[in-house]
Design an enzyme around this catalytic site. Structure first.
Site, PDB file in Angstrom:
ATOM      1  N   CYS A   1      13.890  11.017   6.966  1.00 32.07           N
ATOM      2  CA  CYS A   1      13.954  10.579   8.369  1.00 32.07           C
ATOM      3  C   CYS A   1      15.314  10.862   8.980  1.00 32.07           C
ATOM      4  CB  CYS A   1      13.646   9.086   8.480  1.00 32.07           C
ATOM      5  SG  CYS A   1      12.014   8.609   7.908  1.00 32.07           S
TER       6      CYS A   1
ATOM      7  N   GLU B   1       9.938   1.411  10.471  1.00 31.78           N
ATOM      8  CA  GLU B   1      10.899   2.498  10.298  1.00 31.78           C
ATOM      9  C   GLU B   1      10.125   3.799  10.487  1.00 31.78           C
ATOM     10  OE1 GLU B   1      13.382   4.935   7.007  1.00 31.78           O
ATOM     11  OE2 GLU B   1      13.023   2.813   6.550  1.00 31.78           O
TER      12      GLU B   1
ATOM     13  N   GLU C   1      10.075  15.857  15.144  1.00 33.06           N
ATOM     14  CA  GLU C   1      10.464  15.640  13.758  1.00 33.06           C
ATOM     15  C   GLU C   1       9.595  16.543  12.881  1.00 33.06           C
ATOM     16  OE1 GLU C   1      11.368  12.030  10.683  1.00 33.06           O
ATOM     17  OE2 GLU C   1       9.446  11.993  11.746  1.00 33.06           O
TER      18      GLU C   1
ATOM     19  N   LYS D   1       0.856  -1.178   0.000  1.00 31.76           N
ATOM     20  CA  LYS D   1       0.000   0.000   0.000  1.00 31.76           C
ATOM     21  C   LYS D   1       0.897   1.234   0.000  1.00 31.76           C
ATOM     22  CE  LYS D   1      -1.903   2.961   1.973  1.00 31.76           C
ATOM     23  NZ  LYS D   1      -1.939   4.445   1.658  1.00 31.76           N
TER      24      LYS D   1
ATOM     25  N   GLY E   1       6.885   5.301   8.182  1.00 30.02           N
ATOM     26  CA  GLY E   1       6.054   6.487   8.332  1.00 30.02           C
ATOM     27  C   GLY E   1       6.179   7.068   9.720  1.00 30.02           C
ATOM     28  N   SER E   2       5.117   7.712  10.173  1.00 30.86           N
ATOM     29  CA  SER E   2       5.167   8.437  11.440  1.00 30.86           C
ATOM     30  C   SER E   2       5.152   7.482  12.628  1.00 30.86           C
ATOM     31  CB  SER E   2       3.982   9.400  11.546  1.00 30.86           C
ATOM     32  OG  SER E   2       2.785   8.688  11.791  1.00 30.86           O
ATOM     33  N   THR E   3       5.733   7.938  13.726  1.00 30.91           N
ATOM     34  CA  THR E   3       5.770   7.145  14.953  1.00 30.91           C
ATOM     35  C   THR E   3       4.366   6.885  15.477  1.00 30.91           C
ATOM     36  OG1 THR E   3       7.959   8.008  15.500  1.00 30.91           O
ATOM     37  CG2 THR E   3       6.688   7.066  17.298  1.00 30.91           C
TER      38      THR E   3
ATOM     39  N   GLY F   1       2.762   4.152  13.469  1.00 36.26           N
ATOM     40  CA  GLY F   1       3.433   2.903  13.772  1.00 36.26           C
ATOM     41  C   GLY F   1       2.977   2.300  15.086  1.00 36.26           C
TER      42      GLY F   1
END
Length: 473
Positions: free
Chosen positions: A279, A245, A377, A169, A222-224, A227
């Site tokens: 990142c 990641e 970030e 995706k 992607g974003s924390t 995740g």
């Protein structure tokens, strides 16, 4: 979409894909729903069970991956154009970085596929013990928009070399390059349904992948925050394996004896490449107070010399941000930095005029460790400069983050370089350089930057299950 080798399209949702270079509509996208996902997973499962790929010899799989690499190389200009149009990356970077990474990943895993060995431990009396690696099964992959082909092929090539089937995706903003890559894979000989590509909203399809009971594993970049949500979804469904990641806040530690010109080149490149949407972007410069002013001038001069413009122009070094929404988020971080008392020494808190989502790179000094500028970030061309007095303070500042992906140390003293590198809580440390490496070494983080390395043998091993077979003699 690319389902069952391109034979099944899925529902058409009518959502436009907007180019960040000028706000124009590139195309109308399909819109996968949970039923589309169920179909794609079921087809990928059937392909896995048929064994046309999962039980093919490692040499056969390697041959397909290498041919795929050849096709990507031959079609690199088309692939680069799609990347540049959909997410705004300068065409030179799309050609030199993204397509090269795709070729390298596919070729490297294709070449190593039939050179890996299983194990038979010595010293076992009266028995034969075998330790083998097997493909996990059907894996989901949710990929980002900032490096849509590089980060995909790091994972995809390794997972396919191991014999898995995949449901990918891509990010909402950058599906075109992934679809074209999948088409090239089918042309290279990848059997139908081994690689499925779904186009749709992350909030619909991505979340459903985390909860899907027939996905054996899920890779996410992607974003924390997202995740963490996927970890919960996986735990609530079938406890599938997850490889994450996530975010980063790279510290660049510069000691007074460093090569200031080389450091300035790397820092300026690292915060402006991909418009800071990386990142590992060099977002935190931690510099000794005795050379802070000197290095700040050097970095600012280099940033200001970079060409901002249309990503389709070969001279452009800095393109637009990926969307108007993302640019607004970056601008909000800049405004907060000003409110917190940081000093803007280069750039502007306003967007650039004209079509497209352009933003001038920003440099802040007088940044304190507790400020959002030093902790969050931002994922844009925003550099925060902090100073230190001694090595211990530099290490403490560098580790003062929930993230632990990349880091960099600049010094001519090899003892100091080794000491600081050992103390940095990050998955990667670059000494007197930045973003160096190749397919032989792993890329991955720790803490809230995620877990599970990409590239190298380690990037392949994670997509396999270990099996022990004990044969009594």
């Amino acid at each position: 979409m690319w389902i069952d080798g391109g034979h099944h399209t899925g529902p058409i949702g009518g959502r436009p894909l907007i180019s960040p270079r000028d706000g124009s509509v590139l195309t109308t996208l399909a819109a996968a729903d949970t039923r589309t996902l169920d179909h794609a997973v079921a087809s990928a499962r059937a392909a896995f069970e048929r064994g046309t790929w999962s039980r093919a010899t490692a040499r056969q799989r390697g041959r397909v991956l290498r041919l795929w690499a050849d096709l990507v190389e031959a079609e690199r200009e088309t692939l680069a154009l799609l990347i540049s149009l959909e997410m705004g990356k300068p065409i030179s970077a799309a050609l030199d970085v993204e397509t090269r990474a795709a070729v390298s990943s596919l070729r490297w895993y294709g070449e190593i596929a039939d050179k890996l060995m299983d194990e038979s431990p010595r010293g076992v009396d009266g028995a034969l013990a075998l330790v083998t690696r097997e493909p996990i099964g059907v894996l989901g992959m949710i990929t980002p928009w900032n490096m849509p082909i590089t980060l995909l092929t790091w994972k995809l090539a390794a997972a396919l070399a191991a014999g898995n089937s995949l449901v990918v995706k891509p990010a909402d903003q950058s599906p075109l390059s992934t679809l074209f890559l999948a088409e090239l894979g089918t042309r290279a000989g990848l059997p139908d349904s081994v690689l499925q590509v779904l186009v749709g909203r992350g909030s619909v399809v991505g979340a459903a992948m985390g909860r899907h009971p027939d996905l054996d594993g899920l890779s996410f970049t992607g974003s924390t925050a997202v995740g963490k949500g996927l970890l919960s979804d996986a735990g609530a469904s079938n406890a599938k394996q997850l490889w994450l990641e996530l975010g980063g806040k790279t510290p660049v530690v510069v000691l007074p004896d460093a090569d200031m010109d080389a450091a300035a080149d790397a820092i300026a490149w690292g915060i402006t490449f991909n418009s800071g949407q990386l990142c590992t972007a060099t977002s935190r410069l931690i510099v000794h107070e005795s050379v802070q002013e000197q290095l700040t001038v050097l970095v600012v001069d280099r940033i200001r010399a970079k060409v901002i413009g249309d990503p389709l122009e070969s001279s452009t070094e800095i393109g637009p941000l990926a969307s108007s929404t993302h640019r607004s988020d970056v601008l909000a971080h800049i405004e907060r930095g000003l409110d917190d008392g940081a000093v803007l020494v280069s750039g502007s808190a306003d967007p650039l005029n004209g079509p497209g989502w352009f933003l001038e790179p920003v440099v802040f000094t007088h940044v304190q460790p507790q400020m959002a500028l030093a902790q969050d970030e931002i994922f844009g061309p925003v550099l925060s400069i902090l100073s230190f007095r001694d090595t211990e303070q530099a290490i403490a500042l560098a580790n003062d983050s929930v993230y632990g992906l990349g880091s960099s140390v600049w010094t001519r003293d090899i003892s100091q370089a080794v000491k600081i590198s050992r103390c940095l809580d990050a998955g990667m440390v670059w000494v007197n350089c930045f973003e160096e490496g190749d397919m032989t070494v792993p890329f991955g983080g720790r803490k809230q930057s995620g877990h599970g390395a990409d590239k190298s043998i380690h990037g392949l091993e994670k997509f396999t299950n270990l099996k022990t077979t004990w044969i009594q003699l």
